[in-house]
Design an enzyme around this catalytic site. Sequence first.
Site, PDB file in Angstrom:
ATOM      1  N   HIS A 162       4.421   0.585  -3.462  1.00 50.79           N
ATOM      2  CA  HIS A 162       4.441   2.043  -3.340  1.00 50.79           C
ATOM      3  C   HIS A 162       3.280   2.518  -2.470  1.00 50.79           C
ATOM      4  O   HIS A 162       3.465   3.368  -1.585  1.00 50.79           O
ATOM      5  CB  HIS A 162       4.353   2.676  -4.731  1.00 50.79           C
ATOM      6  CG  HIS A 162       4.256   4.172  -4.712  1.00 50.79           C
ATOM      7  ND1 HIS A 162       5.330   4.985  -4.997  1.00 50.79           N
ATOM      8  CD2 HIS A 162       3.221   5.003  -4.451  1.00 50.79           C
ATOM      9  CE1 HIS A 162       4.951   6.255  -4.892  1.00 50.79           C
ATOM     10  NE2 HIS A 162       3.668   6.285  -4.574  1.00 50.79           N
ATOM     11  N   GLU A 163       2.086   1.992  -2.696  1.00 51.93           N
ATOM     12  CA  GLU A 163       0.935   2.413  -1.905  1.00 51.93           C
ATOM     13  C   GLU A 163       1.083   2.000  -0.445  1.00 51.93           C
ATOM     14  O   GLU A 163       0.673   2.732   0.460  1.00 51.93           O
ATOM     15  CB  GLU A 163      -0.361   1.839  -2.491  1.00 51.93           C
ATOM     16  CG  GLU A 163      -0.697   2.356  -3.883  1.00 51.93           C
ATOM     17  CD  GLU A 163      -0.756   3.865  -3.950  1.00 51.93           C
ATOM     18  OE1 GLU A 163      -1.238   4.489  -2.971  1.00 51.93           O
ATOM     19  OE2 GLU A 163      -0.312   4.433  -4.960  1.00 51.93           O
ATOM     20  N   HIS A 206       2.887   4.399   1.824  1.00 58.52           N
ATOM     21  CA  HIS A 206       2.165   5.569   2.334  1.00 58.52           C
ATOM     22  C   HIS A 206       1.738   5.376   3.787  1.00 58.52           C
ATOM     23  O   HIS A 206       1.472   6.361   4.488  1.00 58.52           O
ATOM     24  CB  HIS A 206       0.939   5.842   1.473  1.00 58.52           C
ATOM     25  CG  HIS A 206       1.286   6.297   0.085  1.00 58.52           C
ATOM     26  ND1 HIS A 206       0.334   6.492  -0.899  1.00 58.52           N
ATOM     27  CD2 HIS A 206       2.473   6.602  -0.492  1.00 58.52           C
ATOM     28  CE1 HIS A 206       0.935   6.895  -2.010  1.00 58.52           C
ATOM     29  NE2 HIS A 206       2.222   6.954  -1.790  1.00 58.52           N
ATOM     30  N   GLU A 229       6.799  11.087  -1.997  1.00 60.68           N
ATOM     31  CA  GLU A 229       6.492  10.168  -3.090  1.00 60.68           C
ATOM     32  C   GLU A 229       7.772   9.534  -3.632  1.00 60.68           C
ATOM     33  O   GLU A 229       7.782   8.354  -4.014  1.00 60.68           O
ATOM     34  CB  GLU A 229       5.753  10.903  -4.208  1.00 60.68           C
ATOM     35  CG  GLU A 229       4.329  11.310  -3.847  1.00 60.68           C
ATOM     36  CD  GLU A 229       3.397  10.124  -3.693  1.00 60.68           C
ATOM     37  OE1 GLU A 229       3.712   9.033  -4.234  1.00 60.68           O
ATOM     38  OE2 GLU A 229       2.355  10.270  -3.038  1.00 60.68           O
ATOM     39  N   ASP A 285       8.640   5.619  -3.886  1.00 55.97           N
ATOM     40  CA  ASP A 285       9.146   4.961  -5.097  1.00 55.97           C
ATOM     41  C   ASP A 285      10.321   4.046  -4.756  1.00 55.97           C
ATOM     42  O   ASP A 285      10.378   2.891  -5.196  1.00 55.97           O
ATOM     43  CB  ASP A 285       9.591   5.997  -6.123  1.00 55.97           C
ATOM     44  CG  ASP A 285       8.414   6.620  -6.868  1.00 55.97           C
ATOM     45  OD1 ASP A 285       7.325   6.026  -6.856  1.00 55.97           O
ATOM     46  OD2 ASP A 285       8.597   7.697  -7.452  1.00 55.97           O
TER      47      ASP A 285
END
Length: 732
Positions: free
Chosen positions: A581-582, A585, A634, A638
Amino acid sequence: MEGGDKSEEEPRGPRQALRMGTLQSQENSPEERLPTERSRLRPTARRVLMTVLVFSALLASSVLLFYTFRNCGPSPCQTPACRDLGARYLASGDSGAAPCADFFSFACGRANGTSGSFQALAEENKSRLRGILEAQGSWHPGLGEEKAFQFYNSCMDTHAIEAAGAGPLRQVIEELGGWCISGNWTSLDFNRTLRLLMSQYGHFPFFRAYLGPHPASSHTPVIQIDQPEFDVPLKQEQEQKVSAQIFREYLTYLNQLGTLLGGDPGKVQEHASLSISITSQLSQFLRPLEQRQAQGKLFQMVTVDQLQEMAPAIDWLSCLQATFTPMSLSPSQTLMVHDLEYLKNMSRLVEELVLTQRDFLQSHMILGLVGTLSPALDSKFQDARRELSQKLRELTEQPPVPARPRWIECVEETGVFFEPTLAALYVQEAFGPRTQSAAMELFTAIKDALITRLRSLSWVNKETRDEAQDKVTQLQVEMGAPEWALKPELGRQEYSDVQLGPSFLQSVLSCVRSLRARIVRSFLQPFPHHRWKVSPWAVSAYYSIPDHAVVFPAGLLQPPFFHPGYPRAVNFGAAGSIMAHELMHIFYKLLLPGGCPACDTHALQRELLCLERHYAAFPLPGRSFFNGSRRFLENVADVGGLTIALQAYNKRLLWHYGETTLPGLDLSPQQIFFRSYAQVMCNGHSSQDPHHTHSPAPLRVHGPLSSTPAFARHFRCPRGTLLNPSSRCQLW
């Protein structure tokens, strides 16, 4: 052989073959004919024998394979860590829920009403810190450890704090010149009082000032002047009735403070009322972040001299120099101002009050200071503060906050003031070399899976794909703790200026000054790497855009999210999905309008719109947050995070054998992977607060799972059920 001979004679014709056979049968006796008949039976026997042998071999192989798979297939992990995790999953899950229709309830149904997974892990980490602070005899304390232990013990010594009462606070007020509420007071220069409040007591009554990264260079510090934080949630759009109730509650609180400090009730009432009036006027000057953003005025760069001219009531150079020692400031020093219009209006109000109501202005500043220092005071002050907080939450329709044990507050305070020391001790106990190595191995598998996945994205062209792969390869990874936390000797040199006692309040004030000086020194020192924004025991990972660094604190890489002895399915499903998930970004810019001009814009927008509609179809209220907001990004992270984590897990299964399952759960490894992903979200954020960047917890579970065909396959979800839709988006 006879069959072969017969085939060679057949061209001679049926008559000849018949005649030869007749002649032969006439010439030979029955005894002579016997070998020929046996020879004719031999091929049939061989065929029957071969069939029996092949059947027997297949049967034996089947039995062997059955016992092999039965004995070598996934077996339950029976370590204490696995048994604890299995029990945790059983306690939180609702086996009566249909996984294909409501997997959130299936995984988290019994956890509703309790703390979420992240909050529960944060509390467990604080409990571990408590154990470190209370097991002082098992450590070899140096200067840093000894002072940290002493501060924690002083915080926990409530008998001494109660015995001191308001005495330590009265001493502080006297150092500030006193106030007329309690009798003696000296009319000091306004800026001298403000300078003392900011530099010695960490209180900022009219604005906030702090060091932060320069917008043009993340490693260059700049003093930032921001809006103040008020005790009361005053908003311009509030109903008049609600605002009046808030004022009454806050007035009651201020009256309590003045009475506890020995003030005359009538005089306290007068000064408290005017203090609220000052707060109300200041709050009217504030502009919401959205308004400043729309006007293109999130911040402005000005010099100290320029700010002095625009907001002359404050002696900016003197106040800032005292606050940010040992920095050397000058009138040409550049400042980053977040709301210049507020500062101008605030300055005009202060100038008026200094001329007409200086004693009320002094009382306003001291009443605010008492509120700031209340956690370090006796129970009467703390109870008054807690009661105000609860009533304000009721008036603003927020859920009540349960009372917390004293030890949690003391652990948090000790962690704030002695982070270098506690970081070293926490890492030593909770993030040893085995855990660190396993966590880095997991991250490497996730990163490799992401690079592989980039090659198959239909909307990314080759140039963008190569650039994206380079960004992933060049990413700076901070795992567990910053470098200084792994060198305890650094933490032992930080506290020579901390003077503990004679009261707990004095200890807190000494620590406040020491902490600010350390922050300033750290910004002044060369710092080529990323500066951590969280403590090593925190449970929040993040990606830093300016430094192109991703951070995974040791506090996050703990059970139930990660353990070296867990089945791989757990680690990849929980910690692995967080890591992925990070990493997602990194690609936020590509997803924004105009962020990827070389991409197939039509295909990208089609998939983004598809995902937006997909999420909007779930039965949850409130959909306004999907239109291009941070929350939608976000959601994209996910979905991508689960996809990448699953791909990495499948690859690991392909190359490594010996997967295990969790005891007590009738789930395959793949099912445990998805269960572990959902477990991370159990009872997480569920409100529709538009300022929250994540979707409600059920949506964070169902959105990505329904976008993953493997989930429906492993849980045998019928086509058309909520988590096995007839069509899916192909963004990742």
